[in-house]
Motif scaffolding. Structure first.
Motif, PDB file in Angstrom:
ATOM      1  N   HIS A  13       0.418  -1.219   0.149  1.00 55.51           N
ATOM      2  CA  HIS A  13      -0.020   0.244   0.089  1.00 55.51           C
ATOM      3  C   HIS A  13       0.448   1.342   0.257  1.00 55.51           C
ATOM      4  O   HIS A  13       0.487   2.056  -0.789  1.00 55.51           O
ATOM      5  N   LEU A  33      -4.665  -2.221  -4.658  1.00 53.93           N
ATOM      6  CA  LEU A  33      -5.682  -3.407  -4.651  1.00 53.93           C
ATOM      7  C   LEU A  33      -5.875  -3.869  -5.096  1.00 53.93           C
ATOM      8  O   LEU A  33      -5.795  -5.996  -4.579  1.00 53.93           O
ATOM      9  N   THR A  42      -4.077  -8.125  -4.386  1.00 51.57           N
ATOM     10  CA  THR A  42      -5.388  -9.250  -4.446  1.00 51.57           C
ATOM     11  C   THR A  42      -4.491 -10.159  -5.042  1.00 51.57           C
ATOM     12  O   THR A  42      -4.799 -11.184  -4.672  1.00 51.57           O
ATOM     13  N   ARG A  95     -10.112  -9.902  -1.621  1.00 57.37           N
ATOM     14  CA  ARG A  95      -9.896  -8.368  -1.375  1.00 57.37           C
ATOM     15  C   ARG A  95     -10.693  -7.814  -0.825  1.00 57.37           C
ATOM     16  O   ARG A  95     -10.674  -6.807  -0.883  1.00 57.37           O
ATOM     17  N   ARG A  96     -11.729  -7.905  -0.265  1.00 60.72           N
ATOM     18  CA  ARG A  96     -12.340  -7.845   0.406  1.00 60.72           C
ATOM     19  C   ARG A  96     -11.670  -7.036   1.660  1.00 60.72           C
ATOM     20  O   ARG A  96     -11.951  -6.806   2.729  1.00 60.72           O
ATOM     21  N   GLN A 117      -8.801  -5.089   1.151  1.00 54.84           N
ATOM     22  CA  GLN A 117      -9.419  -3.601   1.727  1.00 54.84           C
ATOM     23  C   GLN A 117      -9.613  -3.038   3.398  1.00 54.84           C
ATOM     24  O   GLN A 117      -9.345  -2.461   3.304  1.00 54.84           O
ATOM     25  N   ARG A 118     -10.161  -4.434   4.080  1.00 57.06           N
ATOM     26  CA  ARG A 118     -10.784  -4.189   5.131  1.00 57.06           C
ATOM     27  C   ARG A 118      -8.939  -4.373   6.035  1.00 57.06           C
ATOM     28  O   ARG A 118      -9.284  -2.526   6.835  1.00 57.06           O
ATOM     29  N   LYS A 174      -6.151  -2.568   4.686  1.00 59.82           N
ATOM     30  CA  LYS A 174      -6.303  -1.206   3.908  1.00 59.82           C
ATOM     31  C   LYS A 174      -6.413  -0.428   4.451  1.00 59.82           C
ATOM     32  O   LYS A 174      -6.387   0.708   5.169  1.00 59.82           O
ATOM     33  N   GLN A 175      -7.463  -0.289   5.129  1.00 60.80           N
ATOM     34  CA  GLN A 175      -8.604   0.859   5.893  1.00 60.80           C
ATOM     35  C   GLN A 175      -8.023   1.211   7.144  1.00 60.80           C
ATOM     36  O   GLN A 175      -7.443   1.634   8.199  1.00 60.80           O
TER      37      GLN A 175
END
Ligand SMILES: [Zn+2]
Length: 156
Positions: free
Chosen positions: A64, A70, A74, A84-85, A88-89, A91-92
Motif C-alpha cells: 500500500h 488493491l 489481491t 479482496r474484501r 480492503q479492510r 488497508k483501511q
C-alpha cells in the motif's frame, strides 16, 4: 491485572494460514483466579481472531505504501486465499493506524527542540505526505514502541 501468578488453564487448537499452507497450532491458556480472567498466549505472528499470519498484513501494508493497487495486491496474494474484501479492510485499518502514529510522532518531534529545529524549515516550505513520512521514519527512535496492536495476549 493483579500480581497473582497465573495458572495453567485449558488449551485449544487453531488454524493458521502461513504462506500457502494451513497449519494447526495449539494455543495455551492461563487463568488468573482473583481477576476471573483467562489469557490466551498467542504467538507473535498472530493477531487475535485472525486466521492469516501477520506477515500477510505486513507485506500488504508495505505494498500500500509503495502505491501498489488493491487489485494487484489481491492478485499477488491470490494463492494464500485472502479475499479482496479482507485486503480492503486491512488497508483501511492500516491507514487508520498509520495516521494515528503519524500524529503521535509529529507531536513528539514538535516537542523535541533539536529535531524540531532541523526540520522546521522543511515544514515551512511544505511537504508532501510522502516526504513527511520519510522524515518521521528517519527520526523514529528505537526506544519508542512500534505502532502495533496488542498481540501478545488477550483476555476472553
Ligand atoms: Zn489477576
Amino acid at each position: 491485572m493483579c500480581n497473582t501468578l497465573t495458572r495453567r488453564h485449558t488449551k485449544y487448537e487453531r488454524e493458521v494460514i502461513s504462506k500457502n499452507e494451513t497449519h494447526t497450532i495449539v494455543i495455551l491458556r492461563r487463568r488468573c483466579k482473583p481477576c476471573n480472567i483467562t489469557i490466551s498466549l498467542l504467538p507473535s505472528f498472530l493477531k487475535p481472531w485472525q486466521r492469516f499470519a501477520n506477515h500477510f498484513r505486513e507485506i500488504a501494508g508495505r505494498w500500500h505504501l509503495t502505491g501498489r493497487s488493491l487489485n494487484r495486491i489481491t492478485a499477488s496474494l491470490s494463492k494464500s486465499g485472502i479475499s479482496r474484501r479482507t485486503l480492503q479492510r486491512w488497508k483501511q485499518k492500516f491507514h487508520k493506524q498509520l495516521n494515528r502514529q503519524l500524529i503521535r510522532q509529529r507531536r513528539k518531534i514538535a516537542n523535541d527542540d533539536a529535531t524540531a529545529d532541523s526540520i522546521l524549515l522543511q515544514y515551512r516550505k511544505g511537504l508532501t505526505a510522502r516526504e513527511e513520512l520519510k522524515i518521521l521514519l528517519l527520526t523514529f527512535r528505537e526506544s519508542e514502541s512500534y505502532p502495533t496492536t496488542r498481540q501478545a495476549a488477550y483476555s476472553s
